[in-house]
Design an enzyme around this catalytic site. Structure first.
Site, PDB file in Angstrom:
ATOM      1  N   SER A  97       0.823  -1.198   0.000  1.00 18.67           N
ATOM      2  CA  SER A  97       0.000   0.000   0.000  1.00 18.67           C
ATOM      3  C   SER A  97       0.865   1.259   0.000  1.00 18.67           C
ATOM      4  CB  SER A  97      -0.965  -0.048   1.179  1.00 18.67           C
ATOM      5  OG  SER A  97      -1.992   0.901   1.046  1.00 18.67           O
ATOM      6  N   ASP A 227      -9.772  -5.125  -4.724  1.00 15.42           N
ATOM      7  CA  ASP A 227      -9.190  -4.143  -3.807  1.00 15.42           C
ATOM      8  C   ASP A 227     -10.085  -2.906  -3.800  1.00 15.42           C
ATOM      9  OD1 ASP A 227      -7.642  -2.144  -2.537  1.00 15.42           O
ATOM     10  OD2 ASP A 227      -5.781  -3.107  -3.173  1.00 15.42           O
ATOM     11  N   HIS A 256      -7.641  -5.612  -0.375  1.00 16.97           N
ATOM     12  CA  HIS A 256      -6.435  -4.799  -0.244  1.00 16.97           C
ATOM     13  C   HIS A 256      -5.385  -5.472   0.641  1.00 16.97           C
ATOM     14  CE1 HIS A 256      -4.096  -1.135  -0.358  1.00 16.97           C
ATOM     15  NE2 HIS A 256      -4.107  -1.042   0.961  1.00 16.97           N
TER      16      HIS A 256
END
Length: 276
Positions: A97, A227, A256
């Site tokens: 991320s 996601d 995610h």
């Protein structure tokens, strides 16, 4: 506990596990978490002969609650301080991320003389926010909503995110883990308020397109096609087009939180990429 001090006096906490003579894997965590979120991968790779290192970004986890320096350039400089302190070489950098953005900026800003490969997991590059040159991005109002919710009630917001889109627990028939929710909440709540708040702008508005073009090493991109936090269409699909040596692996139906929800597969993919 092991710490390294940056040029502005910020203390950065880090973990250094496994065989000090083994292949080096350096992990960068996502928002608003810390190095604990990588422990499954670190434990797995350390037990396969690797040296695994992970830090808590400034203002996160056990690192100093710095008031300033919440931007990608400073974060990548902090990471360089750690890399030089431990004299890490020929390392594989892995970022999830926001941490994927940190890896991209490190490469774009500091080059690849110490980096052999990189892995971007559910990562924010090339750029999350919608602009004239990035029409596929998310509207600024989405991130304004994050900031508003955090200012109103951070504790509740930091329950809502993992209870819903982060782990995909808002999907029909999802198998919910209350432990993962509370782990996310605990990691988020020990981050300084300012660091967590300012990081929203950093992960959403930083443009990594030029950084990705400079990544002259093999880069593996892992992303789930469900996601809800960093949609694959505006991220991984565009990232792999900019990477000189990029490879995309899509996790069907995955959310995610690949390092948590798909830990076993991520572990195997990291090991295979490391050995390739």
């Amino acid at each position: 506990m092991p710490y390294v001090t940056t040029k502005d006096g910020t203390e950065i906490y880090y973990k250094d596990w496994g065989d000090k003579k083994g292949p080096v894997v350096l992990f960068s965590h996502g928002w608003p978490l810390n190095s604990d979120n990588w422990e499954n991968q670190m434990f797995f790779l350390a037990n396969h002969g690797c040296r695994v290192v992970a830090h808590d970004r400034r203002g996160h986890g056990r690192s100093s609650p710095a008031w300033d320096g919440h931007d990608m350039d400073t974060w990548s400089d902090d990471l360089l301080t750690l890399v030089e302190h431990l004299d890490l070489k020929d390392m594989v950098m892995v970022g999830h991320s926001t941490g994927g953005g940190e890896v991209a900026r490190f490469i774009g800003r500091h080059g690849t003389s110490r980096v052999s490969k990189a892995v971007l997991v559910s990562a924010v590059p090339p750029i999350m926010i919608k602009t004239d040159t990035n029409p596929e991005g998310l509207p600024k109002e989405v991130f304004d909503g994050f900031r508003e919710a955090m200012t109103k009630d951070r504790a509740q917001f930091f329950l809502d995110v993992p209870s819903g889109p982060f782990f995909g627990f808002n999907r029909p028939n999802a198998e919910t883990s209350q432990g993962l929710i509370w782990s996310w909440w605990q990691q988020g709540m020990v981050a300084s308020f300012k660091a967590a708040y300012e990081s929203i702008k950093v992960f959403s508005e930083t443009d990594f397109r030029e950084d990705l073009k400079k990544a002259n090493i093999p880069v593996l991109v892992l992303h789930g096609d469900d996601d809800q936090v960093v949609p694959i269409g505006a991220s991984a699909h565009n990232t792999v087009k900019l990477l000189p040596k990029g490879t995309l692996k899509v996790y069907p139906g995955a959310p995610h939180a690949l390092p948590n929800i798909c830990a076993g597969q991520v572990n195997q993919d990291l090991l295979e990429f490391l050995r390739s």
